[in-house]
Scaffold this active site. Structure first.
Site, PDB file in Angstrom:
ATOM      1  N   ASP A 279       0.866  -1.168   0.000  1.00 25.87           N
ATOM      2  CA  ASP A 279       0.000   0.000   0.000  1.00 25.87           C
ATOM      3  C   ASP A 279       0.910   1.227   0.000  1.00 25.87           C
ATOM      4  OD1 ASP A 279      -2.404   1.544   0.278  1.00 25.87           O
ATOM      5  OD2 ASP A 279      -1.831   1.847   2.369  1.00 25.87           O
ATOM      6  N   THR A 281       0.450   4.611   0.823  1.00 25.80           N
ATOM      7  CA  THR A 281       0.425   5.490   1.987  1.00 25.80           C
ATOM      8  C   THR A 281       0.820   4.716   3.237  1.00 25.80           C
ATOM      9  OG1 THR A 281      -1.355   6.737   0.948  1.00 25.80           O
ATOM     10  CG2 THR A 281      -0.965   7.123   3.291  1.00 25.80           C
ATOM     11  N   ASP A 513      -1.248  -0.333   6.572  1.00 21.41           N
ATOM     12  CA  ASP A 513      -1.366   0.305   7.880  1.00 21.41           C
ATOM     13  C   ASP A 513      -2.764   0.838   8.150  1.00 21.41           C
ATOM     14  OD1 ASP A 513      -1.387   2.419   6.098  1.00 21.41           O
ATOM     15  OD2 ASP A 513      -0.172   3.728   7.375  1.00 21.41           O
TER      16      ASP A 513
END
Length: 755
Positions: A279, A281, A513
């Site tokens: 991912d 970000t 996250d």
């Protein structure tokens, strides 16, 4: 006293369970019975193999307790505190301190640890897919029930704890093993399969050997000693121990780098990964963002006031709202939200109605703006620079579902900081043959710009996931194989991507996250969460990077490869011993010969060619890439090597017996041959050769020479190497046996598929 939320940690088992797992084993029971037989009918020296039970159990217990302490310490660090309201004030407490009746406050990304009843809701949406498989978030209103094991995807609220500890829904599911399961381990399954097959063989072959030895030899003690020697050697008593040690030491080593391994088999998954889904970000970019430019699209609009009001309307601001708050720390006077729609990854926007000031929404331009408009083109141009772009829109009203109908009044840019270690880490994975897929919910052009800046192959071409066929998994798998960067990926699509890659035979690791990564992390072969991630993300991942460092991933992969490669080496040693013992036991049982060596001889040879070397090999560094087919590869090595060892030993024992000789002299010749051929197996296993490995095999040979030549050691082990002819014959047969082993291992075809 109110009942507390006391549940076992996922990453650890109790002291009693550790002791039982290491002491109460089938092989320990068999060895204990054989030891008793030697103590009754044989010499005490031949019972030294019984110390294997004590040594294996103690070493296994100590190593696992060491790993348990590391895991428990890291698990405490990883535990997200729970926000509760007690005595009229808010406080944060440890999850275990939650009690029945507590008022628990939740927001986006929070995992629900206990069951309860909602008492307050501000757009609260809960995802229960990990419990019931339903993909759509569920809106919760006061009076609704919430279940532990679910997590908040949008909004905020509060609920009263009605069931805690073992009574909570997730705890009951865990006990029933219906939803939460340990990571699959081919290594663990392979070792268990070996032990099952060997157990089936030990009983009938052992019975045949006992019958043969007792029936053909007048001395009952010698017969029992020979039978026990064969049966004990058949048992790979150290294989499970070395597997456990390798896993446990891996956990401790990763713990020193602040990596929490929540499931021990996850270490194996680290080595098998061939596709890593990232991912953007929080993984490729550092946590947090900075507000860049605010670009009005229409004159006379209160753009800054609306931005400030939206950012400060959310009681649990996400990173985007926090970046805006840094510039606009408070809402302007009179801008009070009458109705609010919280941000969710599925919607890609959030909004609020400020009465006289109207309704405003903030979100992704390609969701909120007409693709044919100049504003859309300007947003696309900004996104191509790598900036995160948001559209601020005035809208007639909010329905909580659609952002259409609004009119864009400004574009907002947010700058994200690339992790300084990201490029080096990605280069490592490329070198190791691990394919990287960047999967993000952001604008495809922005994701592509980040990927290009990091030098990811294929990063200059991004796929807009909204164009993918939802109902054609094969087509999605084909597109995934052909492309690297994907933008505007929904949480549901992330999960689909993982499944599509797995359907092509890939072993998939997923990092993330945010709450939008939870489902994909759960379905991946290996879920890796950042330490700064949401509680829900860290709860479902098998590995948590507590220091939030992307650069730790190479160490994870390296440790996994070390464990797997070394356990395969150790398995080759132990199972070669098992197969030569099975072959010897069958042949001596059928022919009616005395067994070629005693348990004391077996203890010495096994210690020098298997036990001591295996301990060092299990902990040695290596970068060898793991491949599927563990069981066939080990059998391909161990079966021919074991049969050749048995043939060489039996031939040496028979040749030594041709002239007039004692049983002690015959067995000495057999033991010399046994050591040399199994020592050669060790030489083959330790490759590639390094200085310390050469030193290891040389030291084992030197110790055996001392055992043969030192008088008091000769007496202890009942060696009689006085006949030079027998010794030379034994060495010559061993040399031929070593050559046969090398040739057999090289020419024997695999017993199963190998990729």
């Amino acid at each position: 006293m109110a009942k507390r939320n006391d549940v076992p940690r996922r990453s650890s088992r109790s002291f009693g369970a550790i002791v039982r797992a290491n002491v109460l084993t089938l092989f320990n029971l068999v060895i204990a019975i054989l030891w008793l037989l030697i103590m009754i009918f044989g010499e005490w020296k031949d019972g030294l193999f019984g110390l294997v039970i004590v040594a294996n159990s103690l070493i296994g217990i100590v190593q696992e307790l060491r790993a348990k302490r590391t895991l428990d310490r890291l698990a405490v660090v990883n535990e997200a505190p729970v926000r509760v309201r007690r005595d009229g004030s808010e406080r944060e407490i440890a999850p275990r301190d939650v009690v029945l009746g507590d008022l628990i406050l939740v927001g986006p990304g929070d995992r629900l640890l206990v069951d309860g009843e909602v008492v307050a809701s501000e757009g609260l949406e809960v995802d229960e897919s990990l419990l019931n498989g339903e993909a759509d978030p569920i809106h919760k209103e006061p009076g609704d029930q919430v279940l532990s094991g679910s997590f908040v995807v949008a909004g905020s609220g509060a609920f009263t704890a009605t069931k805690v500890g073992a009574d909570a829904y997730a705890a009951r599911l865990t006990a029933a093993a219906s939803t939460f399961a340990l990571a699959r381990s081919e290594l663990r399954e392979g070792v268990a399969r070996f032990i099952k097959y060997i157990t089936w063989l030990v009983v009938p072959i052992g019975a045949l050997l006992i019958y043969s030895q007792v029936g053909h030899h007048a001395d009952f003690g010698i017969a029992i000693t020979g039978a026990v020697a064969g049966i004990v050697t058949m048992i790979p008593e150290g294989l499970v121990l070395m597997t456990s040690i390798a896993f446990a030491v891996g956990v401790v080593r990763l713990g020193r780098r602040n990596c929490l391994v929540q499931e021990l088999p996850a270490i194996e998954g680290l080595a098998r990964v061939d596709v890593l889904c990232l991912d953007k970000t929080g993984t490729l970019t550092a946590g947090g963002m900075d507000l860049g430019d605010v670009l009005p699209l229409r004159d006379g609009e209160p753009v800054e006031d609306a931005l400030a009001a939206l950012a400060n309307a959310d009681p649990r601001p996400n990173p985007t709202a926090q970046a805006i708050q840094a510039r606009y720390p408070s809402a302007p006077p009179g801008w009070t939200a009458r109705h609010r729609v919280p941000f969710s990854s599925a919607r890609k926007w959030s909004g609020a109605d400020f009465d006289d000031h109207g309704a405003w929404i903030l979100g992704a331009p390609d969701v909120l703006i007409d693709p044919g408009s100049p504003a859309y083109a300007e947003a696309s141009a900004l996104a191509s620079t790598g900036a995160r772009v948001l559209a601020l829109c005035r809208t007639p009203g909010l329905d909580g579902q659609s952002g259409q109908g609004g009119e864009a009044v400004a574009l907002v840019t947010l700058t994200q900081r690339l992790r300084p270690d990201a490029q080096e880490t990605l280069a490592y994975f490329a070198k190791q043959g691990v394919t990287v897929k960047v999967i993000s919910g952001d604008n495809p052009q922005a994701v592509s710009a980040i990927a290009t800046a990091l030098g990811i192959p294929g990063g200059d071409k991004a796929v807009d996931s909204r164009t993918l066929p939802e109902d054609d998994p094969d087509k999605i798998a084909e597109i995934l194989d052909a492309n690297t960067v994907f933008g505007r990926v929904t949480p549901h699509q992330k999960r689909m991507f993982v499944g599509a890659l797995q359907s092509r035979g890939h072993v998939v690791a997923m990092t993330g996250d945010g709450v939008n990564d939870v489902l994909a992390l759960k379905d991946a072969d290996l879920g890796i969460a950042m330490g700064a991630g949401s509680p829900a993300t860290k709860a479902v991942a098998q590995v948590v990077l507590l220091e939030n460092r992307f650069a730790t991933l190479p160490y994870l992969v390296g440790e996994g490869r070390r464990v797997l490669a070394n356990i395969e080496r150790v398995s080759n040693l132990f199972l070669t011993k098992t197969f030569y013992a099975i072959t010897l036991s069958l042949l001596t049982g059928l022919i009616g010969l005395a067994f070629p060596f005693t348990p004391l001889h077996s203890t010495l040879v096994n210690a020098l060619t298997i036990g001591v070397p295996a301990f060092f090999l299990a902990l040695a560094p290596t970068l060898q890439r793991a491949e599927p087919g563990f069981v066939p590869r080990v059998l391909r090595f161990a079966v021919p090597a074991g049969v050749a060892c048995a043939a060489a030993v039996l031939l040496s024992f028979w040749v030594a017996h041709i002239p007039a000789s004692t049983l002690e002299q015959d067995r000495t010749s057999a033991v010399i041959t046994l050591f040399l051929v199994t020592w050669w197996v060790l030489v083959l296993v330790v490759r590639p050769v390094t200085a310390w490995r050469i030193g290891l095999v040389a030291a084992m040979a030197g110790l055996f020479v001392l055992a043969l030549t030192l008088p008091f050691v000769q007496d202890f082990f009942a060696f009689d190497p006085g006949d030079l002819y027998d010794t030379l014959i034994a060495v010559g047969i061993a040399a031929v046996g070593a050559a046969v082993i090398s040739l057999a291992v090289k020419l024997t075809p695999p017993l199963g598929p190998r990729r």
